[in-house]
Each structure stands twice: as structure tokens, then as C-alpha cells.
Design a protein around this motif. Structure first.
Motif, PDB file in Angstrom:
ATOM      1  N   UNK A  66     -31.095 -83.318 -24.795  1.00 56.08           N
ATOM      2  CA  UNK A  66     -31.960 -82.240 -24.337  1.00 56.08           C
ATOM      3  C   UNK A  66     -33.176 -82.842 -23.650  1.00 56.08           C
ATOM      4  N   UNK A  67     -33.572 -82.338 -22.481  1.00 55.18           N
ATOM      5  CA  UNK A  67     -34.803 -82.837 -21.872  1.00 55.18           C
ATOM      6  C   UNK A  67     -35.964 -82.659 -22.839  1.00 55.18           C
ATOM      7  N   UNK A  68     -36.767 -83.695 -23.076  1.00 57.26           N
ATOM      8  CA  UNK A  68     -37.816 -83.608 -24.092  1.00 57.26           C
ATOM      9  C   UNK A  68     -38.994 -82.726 -23.704  1.00 57.26           C
ATOM     10  N   UNK A  69     -39.147 -82.450 -22.411  1.00 60.59           N
ATOM     11  CA  UNK A  69     -40.314 -81.689 -21.975  1.00 60.59           C
ATOM     12  C   UNK A  69     -39.940 -80.893 -20.729  1.00 60.59           C
ATOM     13  N   UNK A  70     -39.604 -79.629 -20.928  1.00 64.21           N
ATOM     14  CA  UNK A  70     -39.160 -78.806 -19.800  1.00 64.21           C
ATOM     15  C   UNK A  70     -39.443 -77.345 -20.099  1.00 64.21           C
ATOM     16  N   UNK A  71     -39.458 -76.523 -19.066  1.00 61.06           N
ATOM     17  CA  UNK A  71     -39.736 -75.096 -19.249  1.00 61.06           C
ATOM     18  C   UNK A  71     -39.100 -74.289 -18.130  1.00 61.06           C
ATOM     19  N   UNK A  72     -38.572 -73.135 -18.494  1.00 63.12           N
ATOM     20  CA  UNK A  72     -38.034 -72.167 -17.541  1.00 63.12           C
ATOM     21  C   UNK A  72     -38.744 -70.849 -17.801  1.00 63.12           C
TER      22      UNK A  72
ATOM     23  N   UNK B 255     -45.551 -55.442 -18.951  1.00 63.29           N
ATOM     24  CA  UNK B 255     -44.960 -56.569 -18.233  1.00 63.29           C
ATOM     25  C   UNK B 255     -45.233 -57.871 -18.980  1.00 63.29           C
ATOM     26  N   UNK B 256     -44.289 -58.798 -18.912  1.00 61.40           N
ATOM     27  CA  UNK B 256     -44.500 -60.063 -19.612  1.00 61.40           C
ATOM     28  C   UNK B 256     -43.737 -61.188 -18.922  1.00 61.40           C
ATOM     29  N   UNK B 257     -44.183 -62.416 -19.207  1.00 62.17           N
ATOM     30  CA  UNK B 257     -43.465 -63.630 -18.834  1.00 62.17           C
ATOM     31  C   UNK B 257     -42.804 -64.192 -20.089  1.00 62.17           C
ATOM     32  N   UNK B 258     -41.575 -64.673 -19.942  1.00 61.91           N
ATOM     33  CA  UNK B 258     -40.905 -65.352 -21.049  1.00 61.91           C
ATOM     34  C   UNK B 258     -40.563 -66.763 -20.602  1.00 61.91           C
ATOM     35  N   UNK B 259     -41.042 -67.733 -21.365  1.00 61.76           N
ATOM     36  CA  UNK B 259     -40.796 -69.143 -21.080  1.00 61.76           C
ATOM     37  C   UNK B 259     -39.994 -69.736 -22.222  1.00 61.76           C
ATOM     38  N   UNK B 260     -38.858 -70.335 -21.902  1.00 57.86           N
ATOM     39  CA  UNK B 260     -38.102 -71.064 -22.914  1.00 57.86           C
ATOM     40  C   UNK B 260     -37.995 -72.507 -22.461  1.00 57.86           C
ATOM     41  N   UNK B 261     -38.196 -73.427 -23.390  1.00 60.66           N
ATOM     42  CA  UNK B 261     -38.210 -74.829 -23.015  1.00 60.66           C
ATOM     43  C   UNK B 261     -38.408 -75.737 -24.209  1.00 60.66           C
ATOM     44  N   UNK B 262     -38.815 -76.950 -23.923  1.00 58.88           N
ATOM     45  CA  UNK B 262     -39.027 -77.951 -24.962  1.00 58.88           C
ATOM     46  C   UNK B 262     -40.407 -78.569 -24.811  1.00 58.88           C
ATOM     47  N   UNK B 263     -40.969 -78.975 -25.939  1.00 58.12           N
ATOM     48  CA  UNK B 263     -42.250 -79.677 -25.957  1.00 58.12           C
ATOM     49  C   UNK B 263     -42.140 -80.812 -26.981  1.00 58.12           C
ATOM     50  N   UNK B 264     -42.588 -82.025 -26.621  1.00 59.81           N
ATOM     51  CA  UNK B 264     -42.400 -83.166 -27.516  1.00 59.81           C
ATOM     52  C   UNK B 264     -43.218 -83.078 -28.809  1.00 59.81           C
TER      53      UNK B 264
ATOM     54  N   UNK C  50     -28.892 -68.858 -22.899  1.00 62.70           N
ATOM     55  CA  UNK C  50     -28.102 -69.538 -21.867  1.00 62.70           C
ATOM     56  C   UNK C  50     -27.886 -68.662 -20.630  1.00 62.70           C
ATOM     57  N   UNK C  51     -27.470 -67.430 -20.842  1.00 64.61           N
ATOM     58  CA  UNK C  51     -27.057 -66.584 -19.724  1.00 64.61           C
ATOM     59  C   UNK C  51     -28.205 -65.794 -19.106  1.00 64.61           C
ATOM     60  N   UNK C  52     -29.063 -65.202 -19.945  1.00 67.36           N
ATOM     61  CA  UNK C  52     -30.135 -64.372 -19.402  1.00 67.36           C
ATOM     62  C   UNK C  52     -31.366 -65.186 -19.012  1.00 67.36           C
ATOM     63  N   UNK C  53     -31.725 -66.185 -19.816  1.00 73.69           N
ATOM     64  CA  UNK C  53     -32.906 -66.999 -19.491  1.00 73.69           C
ATOM     65  C   UNK C  53     -32.553 -68.259 -18.716  1.00 73.69           C
ATOM     66  N   UNK C  54     -31.285 -68.628 -18.661  1.00 76.64           N
ATOM     67  CA  UNK C  54     -30.860 -69.761 -17.835  1.00 76.64           C
ATOM     68  C   UNK C  54     -31.122 -71.119 -18.433  1.00 76.64           C
ATOM     69  N   UNK C  55     -31.168 -71.208 -19.769  1.00 77.86           N
ATOM     70  CA  UNK C  55     -31.397 -72.507 -20.406  1.00 77.86           C
ATOM     71  C   UNK C  55     -30.041 -73.188 -20.589  1.00 77.86           C
ATOM     72  N   UNK C  56     -29.739 -74.125 -19.682  1.00 79.73           N
ATOM     73  CA  UNK C  56     -28.421 -74.754 -19.645  1.00 79.73           C
ATOM     74  C   UNK C  56     -28.419 -76.043 -20.458  1.00 79.73           C
ATOM     75  N   UNK C  57     -27.551 -76.117 -21.446  1.00 75.51           N
ATOM     76  CA  UNK C  57     -27.386 -77.330 -22.242  1.00 75.51           C
ATOM     77  C   UNK C  57     -26.034 -77.277 -22.934  1.00 75.51           C
ATOM     78  N   UNK C  58     -25.434 -78.455 -23.173  1.00 72.82           N
ATOM     79  CA  UNK C  58     -24.193 -78.539 -23.934  1.00 72.82           C
ATOM     80  C   UNK C  58     -24.459 -78.650 -25.428  1.00 72.82           C
ATOM     81  N   UNK C  59     -25.715 -78.749 -25.817  1.00 69.48           N
ATOM     82  CA  UNK C  59     -26.036 -78.820 -27.234  1.00 69.48           C
ATOM     83  C   UNK C  59     -25.664 -77.527 -27.946  1.00 69.48           C
ATOM     84  N   UNK C  60     -25.246 -77.659 -29.187  1.00 62.72           N
ATOM     85  CA  UNK C  60     -25.008 -76.483 -30.014  1.00 62.72           C
ATOM     86  C   UNK C  60     -26.343 -75.932 -30.485  1.00 62.72           C
TER      87      UNK C  60
END
Length: 513
Positions: free
Chosen positions: A40-46, A60-69, A391-401
Motif C-alpha cells: 500500500x502506498x504509505x502516503x496518498x489521498x484521493x 455538501x462535503x468532500x470525502x478523502x480516503x488515503x493513507x498517512x504514515x 474501491x468502486x465509488x471512491x476509487x481506492x485501488x489496491x490488491x490488499x484485502x
């Protein structure tokens, strides 16, 4: 004649061809294929935008999904936590906008439960009583608290998509009561800085073991990161490592009000009790538990026969059990025996985390159920929904379970002072309020033990005024029942409103408070 490397065949390769197989050149056989590893990328955001209608108002709102170290003592990244952050986008002044940090429990449970079940702008598709339905998925949550607070849902190490970085990192450094609090406090500190939330009123909410986590975080954030909170919400709390003067939290005696609630729900009580309103009945059972039942069981085998019989009769009456069954358990029925016994004549067990759910064992005999009926149903609904949404609605693509439940063992439970840390934080911070939310049909972290924990947090009157308890007619995840989803989110709104002082009000004890 010279031979090119491509035409040098080994005897084994020739034999393989004669047998109908295929062969690769020798030099190709000797080349190791590249090793692929799911990472998984250690530091990313969508970030994406959306809107939801809450209480008739479009938000109205923004939704951010990602990773932070997660950073270690040498300021190098040792792990990366996956999170999902909802921020109302039409707010200009973040200084007045509350920030809620949300954790689930386990301690190896992902954040999906309260994320898609409770407070966020998205809610999984379930029935009004919380049972799974198909097709799986999510819909708008018209009860979300996004109208009054921004929310970040955090997955600790090995839950959700969160993982350790580097093969040399010892994962056990994250797996323990105090280690968990220590690294998560630092992670929250970094998140607050990255998102410019230092001036915002701040809240923590945790469910089940997450209550242990946020209780400790309240003290750690305040004392080591100089981050002062306005509120902590304990959803279906544990004992928080507390050792009150009376029984230990979640003792068998303290469970009697929960037994009464469950027996009432399944219509197993005598008519005189069954026909009463649940709230009035539970008030009576609570008083009996404190005033009569606990003093009786403290005498153990030295209780006199007449009193033993009287107590056995009353406990059986409240719990929907036979008097002999109660006597066989020395007046204090273990919860696993209760789950098996209550509906045994009907061929059913009742659930642990939500005793409204019924299970079917291979055989009626025995003293514990084969499986938790409620958890099977919840996994059925939540796991497909969170994977589809991220994965599908927010677009967070990873092969991790996505680890609905990840391995965090062995877990170090030593020196659990989280309840004391929360109490100390309340004493030091007059702004800090605490709310407990519990379901009456929760047999794992029963509601009366939750009240008992709250009573022992508020040992001083000045703290008692900042403590609040709310009970609901559902189980561990009381928000899965649509009626309680609305009520519990509204209770959070009221809690936030009451815990933000008027502008200019000093944080002090005394007449000017």
C-alpha cells in the motif's frame, strides 16, 4: 559450427518435449521472475465531492480516503494507516467546526462498523432492524452528523488496509493497550497539523475496545501532545481497566438488568413483568441489582438458605430462567450459559453482541452456543459494502484485502490505566465532557456495566455534571436499528452543542465557569 544460447537445449528439456511438454531456454530457466508483493502506498489521498440531505438540509462535503504514515522514534515511517475523512465543504471558519476522530474496537477490528453503520454521510443497505439484505451496497445516510462535525475514520495497524512498512519493523510494537494509544496519539497529532484543525473543537468516539482506545487517547493527547478535547463518546464501553471499590465491570451480577431486557424482548418473563414498559422494568431491576442482589452474592457460600432461595427466585423471575438453573450457578449465571439456556426449549440460542438475534445450534445440549448469530449477519452486510464503497465509488485501488478483523495478537493488556487516564483528563480539563451510549440487548459490553463504569469515572460532583448516559432498544451496535440510528446521532448533536462553551468562557473551576 557455433551454437547460439537460444539453441542450447538440455537433455531434460528434450525429454520434456518428447513427452508432449514445453521447455524454456536454459538461460530463461535460470532467471528468477520478479517477486510481486501486495503493498500500500504509505502516503496518498484521493478526494471526491458529494452531498447529502440531513434533517431537510442539503450538506455538501468532500470525502478523502488515503493513507498517512506512522512515524517511529527516529522519525522514520514504520507503518501506514488507512483513513476516510469527511469534511463539510461550505464552511469557511474551521476554528468553530468540530472534528470527530472515530475508532472501532476488537482491538483488531476495522473502522467499517461506525463508518458505514453510524455517523458518516454513507450508510450500508440493511433492513430497518439491522439484518442484511441484497444487493449489497451503500446509500445516503440522512442521520449523519456531517451537518455539525467533520469526521475521520481511522484503521489501526493490520485493520482495514493499514499495514506495517518494511520487513524489519516489529509489528508487535503496535499491539498492546499502551503501545496502541502512544502511536495513535502521534498519528492524530500529524493529521490535525496536515488538515489545519488545531483551533477546532475536537472529539473522540470509540466503540467496544475502541472505548479503551479513546479513553487512553484523551489522556495521552492532553499530556503528551498538548491537545485538549471537548468530548469523548464511549459506544458500548469496556471496563477501561478500572478497579472500582465494588464489583469489577461486566461481572455476572451486573448483567442481571441485561438478562431482564433480553428476556423481555423474547417474551420469556412472567406476565406481570412482560406487560410492563421496558424502561420502567429495567429501572426496577437496576435498583434490585445494586441494593439486594450484589450484597447477597458477595456472601458466597455463607449466605443463609432462606435468603439464597429468595434471591434465586427473584433472579430467575427477572432473567426468564428457572430457579433451579440459577441455583445451579450459585446465583450468578454466566452470560454464555444464559445465551444457550434462555430459548433452549424453542431450539434457539441468542446472540452475544445483540441478543435480539437468534441462532440454531447443531444440538440443544451444552452450555454455550456454536456461533454468534449476530456477528455472522453483520459480516454478511458490512464486508461487501465497505469494499464496494472504497474501491468502486471512491476509487481506492489496491490488491490488499480489507481486514474486517486483522491479526493483532499477542495483545499486551498489561497496565491498562485508560479509565484513569480519561478521569484525569476530565479533572485537568473543565471543557471535557463524556457521553456513554449503550444498547439494552448487548451481552458483551452490557449497558448496566457501562453505567457502572460511568459512575466510577465521575467520582467528583464537578465531573458528574459532564457525564451523560443514553440507552437504546438494540444491541452492541445500537445504530443498526433505524429508530436508534436517528436517536443516537441526535444525541451526538446535542452532546456536541452542550460541550462547546460560549465564546470567551474560561476553562476553570469556580463561580465564573
Amino acid at each position: 559450427m557455433t551454437t547460439t544460447p537460444l539453441l542450447r537445449w538440455s537433455a531434460a528439456a528434450v525429454l520434456l518435449l518428447l513427452l508432449g511438454g514445453t521447455a524454456l531456454p536454459v538461460h530463461a530457466q535460470a532467471t528468477e521472475p520478479p517477486q510481486l508483493k501486495r503493498t500500500l502506498p504509505p502516503d496518498t489521498a484521493i478526494t471526491k465531492t458529494d452531498r447529502v440531505t440531513v434533517k431537510g438540509q442539503e450538506v455538501p462535503y468532500e470525502v478523502t480516503t488515503g493513507t498517512q504514515p506512522v512515524y517511529g522514534d527516529d522519525d522514520r515511517a514504520t507503518a501506514s494507516l488507512h483513513y476516510t475523512y469527511y469534511r463539510r465543504s461550505d464552511v469557511e471558519n474551521r476554528a468553530e467546526r468540530p472534528l470527530m476522530v472515530s475508532f472501532n474496537g476488537g482491538p483488531g477490528s476495522g473502522s467499517l462498523w461506525m463508518h458505514l453503520g453510524y455517523t458518516s454521510p454513507k450508510h450500508l443497505l440493511i433492513s430497518d432492524e439491522g439484518y442484511p439484505v441484497q444487493p449489497y451496497g451503500v446509500e445516503d445516510n440522512n442521520q449523519s452528523i456531517i451537518d455539525v462535525a467533520d469526521i475521520v475514520y481511522v484503521n489501526p495497524v493490520n485493520t482495514g488496509f493499514s499495514r506495517v512498512l518494511g520487513e524489519d519493523t516489529d509489528a508487535e510494537q503496535f499491539f498492546g493497550v499502551n503501545a496502541d494509544v502512544d502511536y495513535l496519539a502521534d498519528w492524530i497529532d500529524t493529521f490535525i497539523s496536515r488538515h489545519d484543525r488545531w483551533r477546532s473543537p475536537k472529539y473522540l468516539i470509540g466503540e467496544s475496545y475502541g472505548t479503551t482506545r479513546v479513553a487512553g487517547l484523551a489522556g495521552e493527547l492532553q499530556n503528551s501532545h498538548w491537545t485538549y478535547l471537548n468530548g469523548v463518546i464511549l459506544v458500548s464501553p469496556t471496563g477501561l481497566g478500572m478497579e472500582p471499590a465494588g464489583p469489577s465491570p461486566r461481572s455476572e451480577a451486573l448483567k442481571l438488568p441485561y438478562y431482564a431486557a433480553t428476556a423481555w424482548y423474547h417474551e420469556q418473563l412472567p406476565d406481570a413483568l412482560q406487560n410492563r414498559d421496558l424502561s420502567a422494568l429495567l429501572s426496577e431491576v437496576e435498583d434490585y441489582t445494586v441494593e439486594e442482589y450484589i450484597p447477597a452474592v458477595t456472601r458466597g457460600g455463607f449466605i443463609d438458605d432462606a435468603r439464597r432461595q429468595t434471591v434465586a427466585q427473584q433472579v430467575a423471575r427477572y432473567a426468564g430462567l428457572s430457579e433451579q438453573f440459577v441455583r445451579n450457578h450459585n446465583l450468578a449465571v454466566p452470560s454464555d450459559a444464559f445465551w444457550k439456556e434462555l430459548l433452549q426449549d424453542e431450539g434457539h440460542t441468542v446472540g452475544r453482541l445483540d441478543s435480539r438475534y437468534r441462532g440454531v445450534d447443531v444440538k440443544n445440549a451444552g452450555d454455550s452456543y456454536d456461533y454468534p448469530a449476530e456477528l455472522t449477519a453483520w459480516n454478511h452486510a458490512f464486508t461487501p459494502a465497505i469494499n464496494h464503497y472504497l474501491r468502486d465509488e471512491l476509487g481506492f485501488a489496491t490488491d490488499l484485502q480489507y481486514n474486517t478483523f486483522g491479526s493483532v495478537y499477542p495483545w499486551d493488556d498489561d497496565n491498562n490505566r485508560t479509565g484513569a487516564q480519561l478521569r484525569e483528563a476530565m479533572a485537568q480539563n473543565p471543557y471535557l465532557h463524556v457521553m456513554v451510549q449503550s444498547g439494552y440487548y448487548d451481552g458483551a459490553t452490557d449497558y448496566f456495566s457501562a453505567k457502572y463504569v460511568m459512575w466510577n469515572l465521575g467520582t467528583r460532583e464537578t465531573m458528574r455534571d459532564r457525564l451523560r448516559f443514553e440507552g437504546y432498544r438494540s444491541g452492541h451496535m445500537m445504530y443498526l436499528r433505524s429508530e436508534d440510528l436517528a436517536a443516537s446521532n441526535e444525541d451526538i448533536r446535542t452532546f456536541i452543542q452542550n460541550s462547546i462553551p460560549d465564546e470567551g468562557t474560561p476553562a476553570r473551576y469556580g463561580p465564573d465557569q
